[in-house]
Design a protein around this motif. Structure first.
Motif, PDB file in Angstrom:
ATOM      1  N   ARG A 126       0.823  -1.220   0.000  1.00 57.46           N
ATOM      2  CA  ARG A 126       0.000   0.000   0.000  1.00 57.46           C
ATOM      3  C   ARG A 126       0.852   1.263   0.000  1.00 57.46           C
ATOM      4  O   ARG A 126       0.379   2.303  -0.422  1.00 57.46           O
ATOM      5  CB  ARG A 126      -1.014  -0.046   1.148  1.00 57.46           C
ATOM      6  N   SER A 136      -5.840  -6.902 -10.199  1.00 58.38           N
ATOM      7  CA  SER A 136      -5.080  -7.781  -9.290  1.00 58.38           C
ATOM      8  C   SER A 136      -3.740  -8.143  -9.913  1.00 58.38           C
ATOM      9  O   SER A 136      -2.716  -8.133  -9.255  1.00 58.38           O
ATOM     10  CB  SER A 136      -5.795  -9.106  -8.980  1.00 58.38           C
ATOM     11  N   GLY A 137      -3.773  -8.524 -11.175  1.00 58.72           N
ATOM     12  CA  GLY A 137      -2.544  -8.972 -11.845  1.00 58.72           C
ATOM     13  C   GLY A 137      -2.506 -10.483 -11.926  1.00 58.72           C
ATOM     14  O   GLY A 137      -2.971 -11.179 -11.021  1.00 58.72           O
ATOM     15  N   HIS A 161      -0.963 -14.160 -11.744  1.00 58.18           N
ATOM     16  CA  HIS A 161      -0.027 -14.734 -10.775  1.00 58.18           C
ATOM     17  C   HIS A 161       1.388 -14.762 -11.365  1.00 58.18           C
ATOM     18  O   HIS A 161       1.558 -14.970 -12.568  1.00 58.18           O
ATOM     19  CB  HIS A 161      -0.480 -16.156 -10.423  1.00 58.18           C
ATOM     20  N   VAL A 215       2.792  -9.768  -3.576  1.00 64.02           N
ATOM     21  CA  VAL A 215       2.472  -8.858  -2.469  1.00 64.02           C
ATOM     22  C   VAL A 215       1.005  -8.999  -2.070  1.00 64.02           C
ATOM     23  O   VAL A 215       0.691  -9.464  -0.983  1.00 64.02           O
ATOM     24  CB  VAL A 215       2.803  -7.398  -2.843  1.00 64.02           C
ATOM     25  N   PHE A 216       0.096  -8.577  -2.936  1.00 62.00           N
ATOM     26  CA  PHE A 216      -1.337  -8.652  -2.639  1.00 62.00           C
ATOM     27  C   PHE A 216      -1.665  -8.139  -1.238  1.00 62.00           C
ATOM     28  O   PHE A 216      -2.368  -8.781  -0.461  1.00 62.00           O
ATOM     29  CB  PHE A 216      -1.871 -10.076  -2.868  1.00 62.00           C
ATOM     30  N   ASP A 217      -1.086  -6.977  -0.924  1.00 63.35           N
ATOM     31  CA  ASP A 217      -1.387  -6.309   0.335  1.00 63.35           C
ATOM     32  C   ASP A 217      -2.844  -5.838   0.276  1.00 63.35           C
ATOM     33  O   ASP A 217      -3.610  -5.983   1.229  1.00 63.35           O
ATOM     34  CB  ASP A 217      -0.415  -5.123   0.472  1.00 63.35           C
ATOM     35  N   LEU A 218      -3.218  -5.291  -0.880  1.00 57.10           N
ATOM     36  CA  LEU A 218      -4.597  -4.928  -1.185  1.00 57.10           C
ATOM     37  C   LEU A 218      -5.068  -5.873  -2.287  1.00 57.10           C
ATOM     38  O   LEU A 218      -4.245  -6.495  -2.951  1.00 57.10           O
ATOM     39  CB  LEU A 218      -4.672  -3.502  -1.741  1.00 57.10           C
ATOM     40  N   ASP A 219      -6.368  -5.939  -2.517  1.00 57.45           N
ATOM     41  CA  ASP A 219      -6.835  -6.586  -3.739  1.00 57.45           C
ATOM     42  C   ASP A 219      -7.368  -5.500  -4.679  1.00 57.45           C
ATOM     43  O   ASP A 219      -7.345  -4.311  -4.340  1.00 57.45           O
ATOM     44  CB  ASP A 219      -7.845  -7.713  -3.457  1.00 57.45           C
ATOM     45  N   GLN A 274      -9.979  -3.210  -3.267  1.00 56.07           N
ATOM     46  CA  GLN A 274      -9.453  -2.275  -2.264  1.00 56.07           C
ATOM     47  C   GLN A 274      -8.554  -1.216  -2.904  1.00 56.07           C
ATOM     48  O   GLN A 274      -8.442  -0.098  -2.378  1.00 56.07           O
ATOM     49  CB  GLN A 274      -8.693  -3.064  -1.187  1.00 56.07           C
TER      50      GLN A 274
END
Lengths: 222, 309
Positions: free
Chosen positions: B88, B110-111, B113, B125-129, B132
């Motif tokens: 973030r 998201s991107g 994988h 990372v995927f701190d957020l989706d 979000q």
């Protein structure tokens, strides 16, 4: 339970080849259930090492023991009287047990005999799969009892992504899409409307991101 | 939906005209000409140009820098941003960076994988989706606040978009998912490439039944096939892609040398048909490494000249 896999014998030999008196220590908990580090695996590894060193013409003494647990002082202390007889220990416990062994016997080299993989379940004998990453703030109440953090490859809290196809994850057709499972179960529970609630941005400070974690319970502390 | 940003794309969408966007993938190197050359080919035929963000997880020149090159050409970039590679802090920082160059459009994703790319052993990372991420940009823009609560000096002014894949599973949540993205702040949607028109039209109908087409601008995504091989590859190998058998058959049914033209024809027919689909507010033409065909597709679809705003 904590699920582990046996390390390849070559890797273990490479770690311990310069020692002459080894103790292989199993653990009677999780790694016994997942058949990676219990009494049986201790016996198999010790025999394989004996055979290897014998073929090399090298005299190495290898003893075996399996403790009730390696993540508690109480059981690790059982080795106190004999630990000095050994050059090194191969612990077949999970990474937790290996480390606690090393902390307890500060002067004795301790080597891991397994790769610790995840917290998971026995789906059937020989098949274990992940269920929890210990994020420290359980959201299963909102996700129909299925964890997207441990079971979605992108740990999406508002999934599924566009890669979900026929119930499977985009990274492998052998892997269930966690969000398909969540939606199926929400439907079963007649709670599909819950899907439209946006899961808020997660506080990851209770997870690995927040640094090594400690739980202190003053009420039970002695 | 009233105009909130200086975005040209927003003005065109708000005018009621069908919008046309396209995309350029940045190069696997640092030559800016690789971007500017592609942009030159399409600039008079589209309203805005998406720049992909390390698509399929293959490392490329960064989306933000490529967007700046477009901006310097006087064009309208759409910054694509995936949450796979940024926490973030980086997300908010890159949004400010884009805003400092007056980039007025952003697509939140998201991107893929990382397993699909050139660094499958890397961390994600995927701190957020993506949902979000939409909320984050909207908060930064509308409230002028960082996620941490502090005020932003000169907040970003971006039109905020999201992707939608009407063809991914499970189908029953595809429209609820669109509703969720709108609730999270999406103002425009660019869809996955459409080959299964019936399924897309069904999805649009379900979206209309909930009035979602009036809450968000939906741009229908199209990608022309260059060959029958590409059609088969997209059908069988690309996650979340729905290519019906009759489309593959049609591509395979013409001689190899005519297949590119057949692919363009299918694309033009798709756009022509979907112009009649209520709620479709424009088209997103993803001509992968085939940008030179965008002008022909736009012209033959009756979408040229582009409106001047």
């Amino acid at each position: 339970m904590i699920v582990a896999e046996k390390k390849p014998i070559e890797e273990i030999i490479d770690m311990v080849k310069d020692h002459e008196k080894l103790l292989v220590v199993g653990c009677n908990e999780c790694v016994t259930v997942c058949e990676a580090g219990g009494k049986k695996e201790v016996g198999v590894l010790a025999s394989a090492l004996r055979m290897y060193f014998m073929n090399q013409g090298k005299k190495v003494d290898i003893d075996e023991i399996t403790l009730e647990r390696q993540c508690d002082h109480e059981y690790l202390e059982e080795l106190r009287a004999r630990i000095d007889q050994y050059d090194a220990v191969i612990s077949l416990a999970c990474g937790v047990g290996v480390q606690f062994m090393a902390e307890t016997y500060f002067n004795t080299p301790v080597y891991p005999g397994v790769n610790t993989c995840f917290m998971g379940v026995t789906e059937e004998r020989g098949v274990w799969s992940e269920r929890c990453q210990g994020c420290g703030q359980c959201i299963l109440g909102r996700t129909a009892g299925i964890c997207p953090i441990s079971r979605c490859a992108k740990r999406l809290l508002n999934g599924p992504c566009g890669g979900s196809a026929k119930g499977k994850c985009e990274i492998s057709k052998d892997l269930d899409c966690a969000w398909q499972l969540i939606i199926d179960r929400l439907q079963e529970l007649d709670r599909l409307d819950d899907y439209e609630e946006i899961a808020p941005i997660k506080d990851w400070s209770t997870e690995r991101a927040g640094g090594p974690r400690t739980v202190v319970r003053e009420d039970v502390r002695q | 939906m009233s105009t909130k940003t200086p975005s040209k794309l927003e003005k065109i969408l708000d005018s009621g005209a069908l919008a046309v966007t396209s995309e350029c993938g940045p190069p696997r190197g640092s030559d800016p000409a690789a971007i500017t050359r592609k942009a030159e080919m399409i600039k008079d035929y589209v309203d805005a140009i998406n720049i992909t963000d390390n698509q399929t997880s293959v490392t490329r020149l960064c989306s933000l820098a490529a967007c700046i090159h477009l901006k310097q050409m006087g064009l309208e970039p759409v910054l694509q941003m995936v949450v796979r590679d940024r926490n973030r802090i980086a997300v908010q920082s890159d949004i400010l960076g884009a805003a400092s160059f007056d980039i007025y459009n952003m697509l939140c994703l998201s991107g893929d994988h990382q397993q699909f790319g050139d660094n499958p052993q890397g961390q994600n990372v995927f701190d957020l989706d993506s949902m979000q991420l939409l909320q984050t940009v909207r908060r930064m823009r509308d409230e002028g606040k960082f996620l941490g609560g502090d005020d932003i000096q000169r907040p970003p002014r971006m039109l905020v978009g999201a992707a939608a894949n009407p063809f991914a599973d499970p189908f029953e949540i595809r429209v609820p998912r669109l509703a969720k993205k709108i609730a999270a702040g999406a103002e425009f949607i660019q869809t996955q490439c459409i080959y299964n028109l019936e399924k897309f039209e069904e999805w649009m109908k379900l979206a209309r039944d909930r009035g979602l087409h009036e809450k968000v601008h939906i741009l229908a995504g199209v990608t022309p096939f260059k060959s029958a091989g590409m059609a088969k590859y997209m059908k069988n190998r690309v996650p979340g892609m729905d290519v019906p058998d009759d489309v593959v058959k049609r591509m395979s049914g013409v001689p190899k040398e005519n297949q590119p033209q057949e692919g363009i024809d299918i694309c033009v027919e798709t756009i022509t048909r979907l112009q009649e689909c209520e709620g479709v507010r424009g088209f997103h033409i993803m001509a992968i490494e085939w940008e030179e065909k965008v002008p022909e597709i736009v012209e033959r679809s009756g979408l040229y000249p582009r409106p001047q705003v």
